[in-house]
Motif scaffolding. Structure first.
Motif, PDB file in Angstrom:
ATOM      1  N   LEU A  20     126.375  74.959 100.506  1.00  0.00           N
ATOM      2  CA  LEU A  20     127.576  74.182 100.809  1.00  0.00           C
ATOM      3  C   LEU A  20     128.014  73.345  99.619  1.00  0.00           C
ATOM      4  O   LEU A  20     129.211  73.259  99.295  1.00  0.00           O
ATOM      5  N   ALA A  21     127.044  72.730  98.941  1.00  0.00           N
ATOM      6  CA  ALA A  21     127.357  71.910  97.769  1.00  0.00           C
ATOM      7  C   ALA A  21     127.974  72.740  96.651  1.00  0.00           C
ATOM      8  O   ALA A  21     128.791  72.236  95.865  1.00  0.00           O
ATOM      9  N   ALA A  22     127.581  74.016  96.590  1.00  0.00           N
ATOM     10  CA  ALA A  22     128.107  74.908  95.559  1.00  0.00           C
ATOM     11  C   ALA A  22     129.399  75.599  95.995  1.00  0.00           C
ATOM     12  O   ALA A  22     129.945  76.419  95.246  1.00  0.00           O
ATOM     13  N   GLY A  23     129.866  75.298  97.208  1.00  0.00           N
ATOM     14  CA  GLY A  23     131.090  75.910  97.700  1.00  0.00           C
ATOM     15  C   GLY A  23     130.930  77.333  98.180  1.00  0.00           C
ATOM     16  O   GLY A  23     131.916  78.063  98.319  1.00  0.00           O
ATOM     17  N   LYS A  24     129.700  77.734  98.462  1.00  0.00           N
ATOM     18  CA  LYS A  24     129.452  79.103  98.918  1.00  0.00           C
ATOM     19  C   LYS A  24     129.590  79.188 100.431  1.00  0.00           C
ATOM     20  O   LYS A  24     129.204  78.262 101.145  1.00  0.00           O
ATOM     21  N   PRO A  25     130.104  80.299 100.945  1.00  0.00           N
ATOM     22  CA  PRO A  25     130.158  80.467 102.406  1.00  0.00           C
ATOM     23  C   PRO A  25     128.767  80.653 102.975  1.00  0.00           C
ATOM     24  O   PRO A  25     127.890  81.250 102.339  1.00  0.00           O
ATOM     25  N   LEU A  26     128.553  80.119 104.171  1.00  0.00           N
ATOM     26  CA  LEU A  26     127.248  80.223 104.790  1.00  0.00           C
ATOM     27  C   LEU A  26     127.126  81.524 105.577  1.00  0.00           C
ATOM     28  O   LEU A  26     128.094  82.007 106.165  1.00  0.00           O
ATOM     29  N   ASP A  27     125.936  82.070 105.576  1.00  0.00           N
ATOM     30  CA  ASP A  27     125.630  83.254 106.359  1.00  0.00           C
ATOM     31  C   ASP A  27     125.521  82.840 107.826  1.00  0.00           C
ATOM     32  O   ASP A  27     124.653  82.041 108.172  1.00  0.00           O
ATOM     33  N   PRO A  28     126.388  83.343 108.694  1.00  0.00           N
ATOM     34  CA  PRO A  28     126.346  82.914 110.109  1.00  0.00           C
ATOM     35  C   PRO A  28     125.002  83.181 110.776  1.00  0.00           C
ATOM     36  O   PRO A  28     124.654  82.502 111.743  1.00  0.00           O
ATOM     37  N   SER A  29     124.245  84.146 110.271  1.00  0.00           N
ATOM     38  CA  SER A  29     122.959  84.459 110.890  1.00  0.00           C
ATOM     39  C   SER A  29     121.921  83.384 110.643  1.00  0.00           C
ATOM     40  O   SER A  29     120.870  83.370 111.290  1.00  0.00           O
ATOM     41  N   GLN A  30     122.189  82.473 109.709  1.00  0.00           N
ATOM     42  CA  GLN A  30     121.205  81.457 109.357  1.00  0.00           C
ATOM     43  C   GLN A  30     121.371  80.145 110.106  1.00  0.00           C
ATOM     44  O   GLN A  30     120.687  79.176 109.835  1.00  0.00           O
ATOM     45  N   GLY A  31     122.289  80.112 111.041  1.00  0.00           N
ATOM     46  CA  GLY A  31     122.432  78.881 111.810  1.00  0.00           C
ATOM     47  C   GLY A  31     123.678  78.918 112.668  1.00  0.00           C
ATOM     48  O   GLY A  31     124.645  79.614 112.357  1.00  0.00           O
ATOM     49  N   SER A  32     123.657  78.147 113.756  1.00  0.00           N
ATOM     50  CA  SER A  32     124.798  78.073 114.657  1.00  0.00           C
ATOM     51  C   SER A  32     125.904  77.236 114.037  1.00  0.00           C
ATOM     52  O   SER A  32     125.747  76.630 112.974  1.00  0.00           O
ATOM     53  N   GLY A  33     127.041  77.182 114.737  1.00  0.00           N
ATOM     54  CA  GLY A  33     128.123  76.318 114.280  1.00  0.00           C
ATOM     55  C   GLY A  33     127.719  74.863 114.247  1.00  0.00           C
ATOM     56  O   GLY A  33     128.162  74.100 113.381  1.00  0.00           O
ATOM     57  N   THR A  34     126.837  74.466 115.187  1.00  0.00           N
ATOM     58  CA  THR A  34     126.345  73.088 115.203  1.00  0.00           C
ATOM     59  C   THR A  34     125.529  72.787 113.953  1.00  0.00           C
ATOM     60  O   THR A  34     125.683  71.728 113.333  1.00  0.00           O
ATOM     61  N   VAL A  35     124.654  73.727 113.574  1.00  0.00           N
ATOM     62  CA  VAL A  35     123.852  73.547 112.359  1.00  0.00           C
ATOM     63  C   VAL A  35     124.759  73.382 111.149  1.00  0.00           C
ATOM     64  O   VAL A  35     124.560  72.485 110.318  1.00  0.00           O
ATOM     65  N   GLN A  36     125.758  74.232 111.027  1.00  0.00           N
ATOM     66  CA  GLN A  36     126.657  74.154 109.882  1.00  0.00           C
ATOM     67  C   GLN A  36     127.438  72.848 109.885  1.00  0.00           C
ATOM     68  O   GLN A  36     127.597  72.207 108.837  1.00  0.00           O
ATOM     69  N   ALA A  37     127.925  72.423 111.048  1.00  0.00           N
ATOM     70  CA  ALA A  37     128.695  71.181 111.125  1.00  0.00           C
ATOM     71  C   ALA A  37     127.850  69.982 110.703  1.00  0.00           C
ATOM     72  O   ALA A  37     128.326  69.077 110.003  1.00  0.00           O
ATOM     73  N   ILE A  38     126.586  69.971 111.123  1.00  0.00           N
ATOM     74  CA  ILE A  38     125.698  68.876 110.737  1.00  0.00           C
ATOM     75  C   ILE A  38     125.459  68.879 109.233  1.00  0.00           C
ATOM     76  O   ILE A  38     125.510  67.833 108.574  1.00  0.00           O
ATOM     77  N   LEU A  39     125.220  70.047 108.666  1.00  0.00           N
ATOM     78  CA  LEU A  39     124.979  70.121 107.230  1.00  0.00           C
ATOM     79  C   LEU A  39     126.218  69.730 106.432  1.00  0.00           C
ATOM     80  O   LEU A  39     126.101  69.122 105.361  1.00  0.00           O
ATOM     81  N   GLU A  40     127.392  70.051 106.934  1.00  0.00           N
ATOM     82  CA  GLU A  40     128.620  69.628 106.255  1.00  0.00           C
ATOM     83  C   GLU A  40     128.717  68.107 106.229  1.00  0.00           C
ATOM     84  O   GLU A  40     129.130  67.513 105.218  1.00  0.00           O
ATOM     85  N   ARG A  41     128.336  67.463 107.310  1.00  0.00           N
ATOM     86  CA  ARG A  41     128.330  65.998 107.334  1.00  0.00           C
ATOM     87  C   ARG A  41     127.240  65.441 106.427  1.00  0.00           C
ATOM     88  O   ARG A  41     127.439  64.429 105.749  1.00  0.00           O
ATOM     89  N   GLN A  42     126.082  66.101 106.402  1.00  0.00           N
ATOM     90  CA  GLN A  42     124.999  65.607 105.559  1.00  0.00           C
ATOM     91  C   GLN A  42     125.312  65.768 104.080  1.00  0.00           C
ATOM     92  O   GLN A  42     124.855  64.967 103.259  1.00  0.00           O
ATOM     93  N   LEU A  43     126.097  66.774 103.748  1.00  0.00           N
ATOM     94  CA  LEU A  43     126.506  66.929 102.357  1.00  0.00           C
ATOM     95  C   LEU A  43     127.272  65.698 101.878  1.00  0.00           C
ATOM     96  O   LEU A  43     127.141  65.283 100.724  1.00  0.00           O
ATOM     97  N   GLU A  44     128.054  65.090 102.770  1.00  0.00           N
ATOM     98  CA  GLU A  44     128.799  63.879 102.417  1.00  0.00           C
ATOM     99  C   GLU A  44     127.896  62.646 102.364  1.00  0.00           C
ATOM    100  O   GLU A  44     128.259  61.644 101.740  1.00  0.00           O
ATOM    101  N   ALA A  45     126.725  62.734 102.999  1.00  0.00           N
ATOM    102  CA  ALA A  45     125.857  61.560 103.122  1.00  0.00           C
ATOM    103  C   ALA A  45     124.784  61.480 102.053  1.00  0.00           C
ATOM    104  O   ALA A  45     124.215  60.402 101.828  1.00  0.00           O
ATOM    105  N   VAL A  46     124.466  62.602 101.406  1.00  0.00           N
ATOM    106  CA  VAL A  46     123.349  62.594 100.462  1.00  0.00           C
ATOM    107  C   VAL A  46     123.842  62.341  99.039  1.00  0.00           C
ATOM    108  O   VAL A  46     124.995  62.617  98.695  1.00  0.00           O
ATOM    109  N   SER A  47     122.942  61.840  98.217  1.00  0.00           N
ATOM    110  CA  SER A  47     123.253  61.538  96.825  1.00  0.00           C
ATOM    111  C   SER A  47     123.073  62.779  95.957  1.00  0.00           C
ATOM    112  O   SER A  47     122.482  63.781  96.361  1.00  0.00           O
ATOM    113  N   SER A  48     123.579  62.676  94.736  1.00  0.00           N
ATOM    114  CA  SER A  48     123.374  63.768  93.775  1.00  0.00           C
ATOM    115  C   SER A  48     121.884  63.934  93.477  1.00  0.00           C
ATOM    116  O   SER A  48     121.416  65.050  93.226  1.00  0.00           O
ATOM    117  N   ASN A  49     121.128  62.842  93.520  1.00  0.00           N
ATOM    118  CA  ASN A  49     119.682  62.933  93.285  1.00  0.00           C
ATOM    119  C   ASN A  49     118.997  63.775  94.365  1.00  0.00           C
ATOM    120  O   ASN A  49     118.086  64.558  94.073  1.00  0.00           O
TER     121      ASN A  49
END
Length: 251
Positions: A71-100
């Motif tokens: 997600l950070a690299a702008g790549k599309p996610l493989d739907p087989s690797q998680g539900s829509g809920t998983v992806q939505a959470i990770l999209e929010r976490q991308l905004e919450a985590v630092s570059s470190n």
């Protein structure tokens, strides 16, 4: 040396801190993390900082970690690797985590092999497949480099064992608060220490292991954590309530 083996934290820093408090009452020398630092719960940055404070010698890439990197690299996610809920959470976490934290995740390895033991997240055949049966252990056995492989991903504490001369692999579940498992002489073993952040075997306790590479013994510990506090964080962050409710049942 005694190795603290952690897996599947999933941004549940409350559970991680409870595990560390308990582990610090034992003796351990080195920390190894089996993957999935992020996902599911609302403390990805805090969990990353807590994990780093342990100075782990090895961190393995989990599927949620890999998805966040993509997600950070702008790549599309493989739907087989998680539900829509998983992806939505990770999209929010991308905004919450630092570059470190993103740099930390990018440094995680797919697999590591040590003197007499090795670690990965899923299976050796497929990185995001679940090793949850003796049959799956048998399928992965030809790819083992050592007699002991620690795995995560399923969140279920168990050993899968093959003794020299035996025709079959067998499963050894761990259901109590504590288990002491001496590695059998001449055996090949896959060992899952369970999940820190989201138990799934019906026992609502965080799980971790300590491996003594001299005595070749593994201790498995279950630790209570403040589920109500996690529930409050989930509600405050407007994460799906079901993620908090499942903790009460270890599912």
């Amino acid at each position: 040396m005694r190795h603290l083996i952690l897996s599947d934290i999933h941004a549940n820093n409350i559970a991680l801190e409870a595990v560390i408090d308990h582990a610090n009452q034992q003796r351990w020398d080195n920390c190894v993390f089996l993957g999935d630092l992020v996902g599911y719960y609302p403390q990805p940055e805090a969990a990353a900082m807590t994990l780093q404070s342990l100075n782990p010698s090895t961190c393995i890439l989990g599927n949620h970690d890999a998805m966040l990197i993509d997600l950070a690299a702008g790549k599309p996610l493989d739907p087989s690797q998680g539900s829509g809920t998983v992806q939505a959470i990770l999209e929010r976490q991308l905004e919450a985590v630092s570059s470190n934290t993103l740099e930390l995740l990018a440094s995680f390895e797919q697999r590591a092999v040590f003197d007499g033991w090795e670690v990965t997240h899923g299976t050796l055949r497929e990185p995001w497949a679940y090793l949850i049966s003796a049959t799956e252990a048998k399928r992965n056995y030809p790819l083992m480099s050592t007699a002991l492989c620690f795995v995560g991903h399923s969140h279920i504490p168990a050993a899968y064992v093959h003794n020299d001369g035996a025709l079959f692999w067998r499963s050894v579940p761990f259901k109590g608060d504590y288990a002491h498992y001496p590695l059998p002489d001449g055996a090949s073993v896959f060992f899952n220490p369970g999940s820190v952040g989201q138990p799934r075997d019906g026992i609502p306790l965080a799980s971790y292991a300590i491996f003594d590479d001299v005595s070749r013994h593994i201790e498995l510990f279950r630790v209570a954590f403040d589920i109500a506090a996690v529930h409050a964080l989930v509600d405050h962050a407007n994460y799906p309530r079901a993620l908090a409710e499942r903790l009460e049942y270890g599912r």
